[in-house]
Design a protein around this motif. Structure first.
Motif, PDB file in Angstrom:
ATOM      1  N   ILE A  14       0.840  -1.205   0.000  1.00  0.00           N
ATOM      2  CA  ILE A  14       0.000   0.000   0.000  1.00  0.00           C
ATOM      3  C   ILE A  14       0.873   1.252   0.000  1.00  0.00           C
ATOM      4  O   ILE A  14       0.592   2.214  -0.718  1.00  0.00           O
ATOM      5  CB  ILE A  14      -0.981  -0.015   1.194  1.00  0.00           C
ATOM      6  CG1 ILE A  14      -2.042  -1.107   0.962  1.00  0.00           C
ATOM      7  CG2 ILE A  14      -1.642   1.346   1.378  1.00  0.00           C
ATOM      8  CD1 ILE A  14      -3.006  -1.296   2.120  1.00  0.00           C
ATOM      9  N   SER A  15       1.950   1.235   0.761  1.00  0.00           N
ATOM     10  CA  SER A  15       2.851   2.394   0.790  1.00  0.00           C
ATOM     11  C   SER A  15       3.461   2.669  -0.582  1.00  0.00           C
ATOM     12  O   SER A  15       3.588   3.831  -0.988  1.00  0.00           O
ATOM     13  CB  SER A  15       3.964   2.173   1.816  1.00  0.00           C
ATOM     14  OG  SER A  15       3.424   2.112   3.111  1.00  0.00           O
ATOM     15  N   ALA A  16       3.823   1.622  -1.305  1.00  0.00           N
ATOM     16  CA  ALA A  16       4.380   1.801  -2.653  1.00  0.00           C
ATOM     17  C   ALA A  16       3.337   2.402  -3.598  1.00  0.00           C
ATOM     18  O   ALA A  16       3.640   3.324  -4.363  1.00  0.00           O
ATOM     19  CB  ALA A  16       4.884   0.463  -3.198  1.00  0.00           C
ATOM     20  N   CYS A  22       0.945   9.718  -5.084  1.00  0.00           N
ATOM     21  CA  CYS A  22       1.282  11.021  -4.493  1.00  0.00           C
ATOM     22  C   CYS A  22       2.387  11.730  -5.276  1.00  0.00           C
ATOM     23  O   CYS A  22       2.363  12.946  -5.424  1.00  0.00           O
ATOM     24  CB  CYS A  22       1.653  10.855  -3.023  1.00  0.00           C
ATOM     25  SG  CYS A  22       0.207  10.429  -2.014  1.00  0.00           S
ATOM     26  N   LYS A  23       3.337  10.967  -5.801  1.00  0.00           N
ATOM     27  CA  LYS A  23       4.383  11.567  -6.651  1.00  0.00           C
ATOM     28  C   LYS A  23       3.765  12.167  -7.915  1.00  0.00           C
ATOM     29  O   LYS A  23       4.199  13.216  -8.384  1.00  0.00           O
ATOM     30  CB  LYS A  23       5.435  10.542  -7.031  1.00  0.00           C
ATOM     31  CG  LYS A  23       6.288  10.126  -5.870  1.00  0.00           C
ATOM     32  CD  LYS A  23       7.709  10.558  -6.091  1.00  0.00           C
ATOM     33  CE  LYS A  23       8.575   9.949  -5.017  1.00  0.00           C
ATOM     34  NZ  LYS A  23       9.228  10.941  -4.210  1.00  0.00           N
ATOM     35  N   LEU A  24       2.754  11.478  -8.466  1.00  0.00           N
ATOM     36  CA  LEU A  24       2.076  12.024  -9.642  1.00  0.00           C
ATOM     37  C   LEU A  24       1.404  13.352  -9.294  1.00  0.00           C
ATOM     38  O   LEU A  24       1.467  14.306 -10.073  1.00  0.00           O
ATOM     39  CB  LEU A  24       1.031  11.039 -10.175  1.00  0.00           C
ATOM     40  CG  LEU A  24       1.548   9.761 -10.824  1.00  0.00           C
ATOM     41  CD1 LEU A  24       0.390   8.815 -11.150  1.00  0.00           C
ATOM     42  CD2 LEU A  24       2.351  10.064 -12.075  1.00  0.00           C
ATOM     43  N   ASN A  32      -0.836  21.803  -2.600  1.00  0.00           N
ATOM     44  CA  ASN A  32       0.192  22.228  -1.634  1.00  0.00           C
ATOM     45  C   ASN A  32       0.599  21.053  -0.747  1.00  0.00           C
ATOM     46  O   ASN A  32      -0.018  19.988  -0.775  1.00  0.00           O
ATOM     47  CB  ASN A  32      -0.276  23.446  -0.822  1.00  0.00           C
ATOM     48  CG  ASN A  32      -1.444  23.130   0.100  1.00  0.00           C
ATOM     49  OD1 ASN A  32      -1.470  22.094   0.771  1.00  0.00           O
ATOM     50  ND2 ASN A  32      -2.417  24.037   0.140  1.00  0.00           N
ATOM     51  N   GLU A  33       1.643  21.248   0.053  1.00  0.00           N
ATOM     52  CA  GLU A  33       2.215  20.170   0.866  1.00  0.00           C
ATOM     53  C   GLU A  33       1.208  19.594   1.858  1.00  0.00           C
ATOM     54  O   GLU A  33       1.130  18.389   2.051  1.00  0.00           O
ATOM     55  CB  GLU A  33       3.461  20.691   1.599  1.00  0.00           C
ATOM     56  CG  GLU A  33       4.255  19.604   2.294  1.00  0.00           C
ATOM     57  CD  GLU A  33       4.815  18.541   1.347  1.00  0.00           C
ATOM     58  OE1 GLU A  33       4.885  17.370   1.770  1.00  0.00           O
ATOM     59  OE2 GLU A  33       5.171  18.866   0.205  1.00  0.00           O
ATOM     60  N   PHE A  39      -3.997  13.927   1.493  1.00  0.00           N
ATOM     61  CA  PHE A  39      -4.401  12.990   0.440  1.00  0.00           C
ATOM     62  C   PHE A  39      -3.713  11.640   0.629  1.00  0.00           C
ATOM     63  O   PHE A  39      -4.360  10.597   0.593  1.00  0.00           O
ATOM     64  CB  PHE A  39      -4.073  13.552  -0.950  1.00  0.00           C
ATOM     65  CG  PHE A  39      -4.338  12.579  -2.060  1.00  0.00           C
ATOM     66  CD1 PHE A  39      -5.605  12.464  -2.610  1.00  0.00           C
ATOM     67  CD2 PHE A  39      -3.328  11.763  -2.546  1.00  0.00           C
ATOM     68  CE1 PHE A  39      -5.859  11.548  -3.626  1.00  0.00           C
ATOM     69  CE2 PHE A  39      -3.567  10.840  -3.556  1.00  0.00           C
ATOM     70  CZ  PHE A  39      -4.841  10.748  -4.098  1.00  0.00           C
ATOM     71  N   CYS A  40      -2.403  11.664   0.831  1.00  0.00           N
ATOM     72  CA  CYS A  40      -1.636  10.420   0.973  1.00  0.00           C
ATOM     73  C   CYS A  40      -2.107   9.607   2.175  1.00  0.00           C
ATOM     74  O   CYS A  40      -2.296   8.395   2.079  1.00  0.00           O
ATOM     75  CB  CYS A  40      -0.145  10.719   1.092  1.00  0.00           C
ATOM     76  SG  CYS A  40       0.571  11.415  -0.409  1.00  0.00           S
TER      77      CYS A  40
END
Length: 188
Positions: A14-16, A22-24, A32-33, A39-40
């Protein structure tokens, strides 16, 4: 018989998956951060809840369709829920993510494909026996493509009884004309 997936068992996979999505989102300046972190975290919680009765380490392909995160000009409902929690509009979500994305989240392996005929890339891979984890999120570290032996080696793995990934089964079961699919491994 295995019934309930625990967070500890699903966490690496799930973390991967969450890290990749999230990188996308991070590549776009409209999030924003604080929104990204929310979201993550939301996506991680939603996936853990969604997968808890559909996680079968002894049969990794069982439930693969249920666990698959899919955007095909229609947003995956789990991504949708996490995006709504940070106030993204329908239009924004579609602008931030690819219009066609398939993300397979299976025990011991997480991989993705962008586009219907795109290459399948492995984000995370572990081996059940030794539990040695190989994972990463750095795009660009791609193993050299093998010729057309990719599907024939997968077929050989199925014949000799060794573990075949869910994506290999998908590719072997395609009914469309034969195409060359290069498997790429993303590593750190």
């Amino acid at each position: 018989m295995y019934v309930l997936g625990t967070w500890a068992e699903m966490k690496p996979e799930i973390s991967a998956a969450v890290g990749f999505i999230c990188k996308l989102l991070q590549t776009k300046a409209t999030v924003n951060e604080r929104q990204l972190q929310t979201f993550c975290q939301s996506l991680q919680e939603l996936l853990a809840e969604h997968y808890k009765h559909h996680w079968f380490p002894e049969k990794p392909c069982k439930g693969s369709g249920y666990r698959c995160i899919r955007i095909n000009h229609k947003m995956d409902p789990i991504i949708w829920k996490a995006a709504n929690r940070i106030g993204l509009s329908d239009r924004q979500v579609f602008q931030l993510l690819p219009s066609e994305l398939t993300l397979w989240v299976d025990p011991f392996e997480v991989s993705y494909r962008i586009g219907e005929d795109g290459s399948i890339c492995v984000l995370y891979e572990a081996h059940p026996a030794g539990h040695s984890h190989h994972h990463g999120h750095r795009l660009g570290a791609v193993s050299p493509p093998s010729s057309s032996s990719s599907s024939s080696s997968s077929l050989a793995a199925m014949v000799d009884g060794s573990r075949t990934s869910c994506k290999d089964e998908l590719l072997l079961g395609r009914t469309s004309p034969s195409k060359t699919y290069n498997m790429m491994t993303v590593s750190s």
